[in-house]
Design an enzyme around this catalytic site. Sequence first.
Site, PDB file in Angstrom:
ATOM      1  N   THR A 137     -40.927 -72.297  30.286  1.00  0.00           N
ATOM      2  CA  THR A 137     -40.535 -70.910  30.159  1.00  0.00           C
ATOM      3  C   THR A 137     -39.545 -70.799  28.997  1.00  0.00           C
ATOM      4  O   THR A 137     -38.899 -71.774  28.634  1.00  0.00           O
ATOM      5  CB  THR A 137     -39.842 -70.522  31.486  1.00  0.00           C
ATOM      6  OG1 THR A 137     -40.794 -70.676  32.518  1.00  0.00           O
ATOM      7  CG2 THR A 137     -39.265 -69.138  31.490  1.00  0.00           C
ATOM      8  N   THR A 155     -42.499 -66.157  30.747  1.00  0.00           N
ATOM      9  CA  THR A 155     -43.109 -67.375  31.275  1.00  0.00           C
ATOM     10  C   THR A 155     -44.572 -67.177  31.626  1.00  0.00           C
ATOM     11  O   THR A 155     -44.984 -66.057  31.963  1.00  0.00           O
ATOM     12  CB  THR A 155     -42.349 -67.828  32.551  1.00  0.00           C
ATOM     13  OG1 THR A 155     -42.888 -69.069  32.991  1.00  0.00           O
ATOM     14  CG2 THR A 155     -42.442 -66.821  33.685  1.00  0.00           C
ATOM     15  N   ASN A 157     -45.471 -69.601  33.734  1.00  0.00           N
ATOM     16  CA  ASN A 157     -45.163 -70.564  34.796  1.00  0.00           C
ATOM     17  C   ASN A 157     -45.276 -72.000  34.304  1.00  0.00           C
ATOM     18  O   ASN A 157     -44.413 -72.448  33.576  1.00  0.00           O
ATOM     19  CB  ASN A 157     -45.977 -70.331  36.053  1.00  0.00           C
ATOM     20  CG  ASN A 157     -45.328 -71.009  37.240  1.00  0.00           C
ATOM     21  OD1 ASN A 157     -44.102 -71.011  37.341  1.00  0.00           O
ATOM     22  ND2 ASN A 157     -46.102 -71.607  38.123  1.00  0.00           N
ATOM     23  N   ASP A 179     -45.746 -69.119  42.270  1.00  0.00           N
ATOM     24  CA  ASP A 179     -44.441 -68.568  42.674  1.00  0.00           C
ATOM     25  C   ASP A 179     -44.500 -67.900  44.044  1.00  0.00           C
ATOM     26  O   ASP A 179     -43.455 -67.619  44.650  1.00  0.00           O
ATOM     27  CB  ASP A 179     -43.938 -67.560  41.625  1.00  0.00           C
ATOM     28  CG  ASP A 179     -43.328 -68.248  40.405  1.00  0.00           C
ATOM     29  OD1 ASP A 179     -43.012 -69.449  40.501  1.00  0.00           O
ATOM     30  OD2 ASP A 179     -43.175 -67.586  39.368  1.00  0.00           O
ATOM     31  N   SER A 208     -39.865 -64.525  41.622  1.00  0.00           N
ATOM     32  CA  SER A 208     -39.473 -65.343  40.462  1.00  0.00           C
ATOM     33  C   SER A 208     -38.049 -65.871  40.640  1.00  0.00           C
ATOM     34  O   SER A 208     -37.298 -65.400  41.497  1.00  0.00           O
ATOM     35  CB  SER A 208     -39.545 -64.457  39.215  1.00  0.00           C
ATOM     36  OG  SER A 208     -39.008 -65.116  38.104  1.00  0.00           O
ATOM     37  N   SER A 209     -37.682 -66.843  39.809  1.00  0.00           N
ATOM     38  CA  SER A 209     -36.279 -67.285  39.749  1.00  0.00           C
ATOM     39  C   SER A 209     -35.649 -66.927  38.409  1.00  0.00           C
ATOM     40  O   SER A 209     -34.508 -67.323  38.124  1.00  0.00           O
ATOM     41  CB  SER A 209     -36.188 -68.806  39.937  1.00  0.00           C
ATOM     42  OG  SER A 209     -36.711 -69.166  41.186  1.00  0.00           O
ATOM     43  N   GLY A 229     -36.753 -73.256  33.722  1.00  0.00           N
ATOM     44  CA  GLY A 229     -36.493 -74.333  34.681  1.00  0.00           C
ATOM     45  C   GLY A 229     -36.888 -74.022  36.112  1.00  0.00           C
ATOM     46  O   GLY A 229     -36.432 -74.708  37.034  1.00  0.00           O
ATOM     47  N   GLY A 230     -37.715 -72.979  36.308  1.00  0.00           N
ATOM     48  CA  GLY A 230     -38.171 -72.681  37.668  1.00  0.00           C
ATOM     49  C   GLY A 230     -36.997 -72.449  38.595  1.00  0.00           C
ATOM     50  O   GLY A 230     -36.079 -71.679  38.285  1.00  0.00           O
TER      51      GLY A 230
HETATM   52  O1  DON Z   1     -40.627 -67.026  37.515  1.00  0.00           O
HETATM   53  C1  DON Z   1     -40.340 -68.162  37.864  1.00  0.00           C
HETATM   54  O2  DON Z   1     -39.387 -68.420  38.566  1.00  0.00           O
HETATM   55  C2  DON Z   1     -41.199 -69.309  37.367  1.00  0.00           C
HETATM   56  N1  DON Z   1     -42.512 -68.816  37.088  1.00  0.00           N
HETATM   57  C3  DON Z   1     -40.534 -69.924  36.176  1.00  0.00           C
HETATM   58  C4  DON Z   1     -41.250 -71.149  35.703  1.00  0.00           C
HETATM   59  C5  DON Z   1     -40.466 -71.930  34.744  1.00  0.00           C
HETATM   60  O3  DON Z   1     -39.312 -71.678  34.481  1.00  0.00           O
HETATM   61  C6  DON Z   1     -41.188 -73.092  34.167  1.00  0.00           C
HETATM   62  N2  DON Z   1     -40.403 -73.748  33.179  1.00  0.00           N
HETATM   63  N3  DON Z   1     -39.640 -74.618  33.324  1.00  0.00           N
END
Ligand code: DON
Length: 325
Positions: A137, A155, A157, A179, A208-209, A229-230
Amino acid sequence: MRKNNGFISIEDLKNYDSVYREPIIGTYKGYKIISMGPPSSGGVLIVQMLNMLENFDVESMKRNSTEFVHLLTEIQRLAYADRATHLGDPDFWENPIAMLTSKEYATERLGLISMKNATPSIEIAHGTWNNKESMETTHYSVMDKAGNVAGITTTINLSYGNKKIVDGAGFFLNNEMDDFSSKPGVPNSFGLVGNEANSIEPGKRPLSSMTPTIVLKNKKPFLILGSPGGSRIITSVLQALLNITIHNMSLKEAVSLPRVHSQWLPDAVYFEENSLNDDVKELLIDNGHTILPFSYIGNVNAILINENGYTGYGDPRGENTAKGY
Ligand code: DON
């Protein structure tokens, strides 16, 4: 050529053109250095070596003293090792100029040498250039000259999303379905669990985060930050924000110092290298925590606006940079 069995023909000479190349620009102790870029290695190496020298009190060294010659030899060794692998005609080879001429890279490379003993050249390799596009992301923080600010996180994802590219359109479809909570208690790829609130339903958006964040102080923009970073986005933003607001750190420290992360489940404290000292680790374990090392937590890109003006900083964990126009 013909007389000496040379290979160059009249066509070769006709086909040769001079080409304009961008100069290499660096700084050294307040001076601006402008020099030649590839296909010369000169400018890159001069800037790289000056960047390394900036870390030493060269003024106090006598010219051509043992100390001075030792230092020059060691930094030249590092720079020429890079030259051998990384530099060539830019029409044929991608030269990692930004990396080689950055102050951060210079400081990092200096970790390989000592001021006491010669480092055998055989032990010095070129630095590694990560030219692969991040799987992550992206977060960017921006401010215009009028002081308007924006924090944007975007992102698809995971790496390459759902790995299906739209023919002719040039973009991937996302796999944001991950997610959602696919089943109560079943973790997604970030180990996050969920329930009914985030179950899959028609027309529903997944939880989402992402945490693009603007902090105001006295009603004015003070800090703009966010991260990929999810699940680790939220804790990365939290720690950077606390580093500024509570610990009074510079933006550079706030963004780059090692972080920790936990997210209820899995029931563990994840820590980056050098984030916790051994005493703290032992005490956390004594207190009943499970602690686990983690390669890197988040990638914070931020702008700080305070009495010193504006500062931007890109997390050294990834391919980030700060730019002013
Ligand atoms: O929206 C979210 O929380 C996830 N789709 C984010 C994914 C993400 O940050 C992947 N990269 N490290």
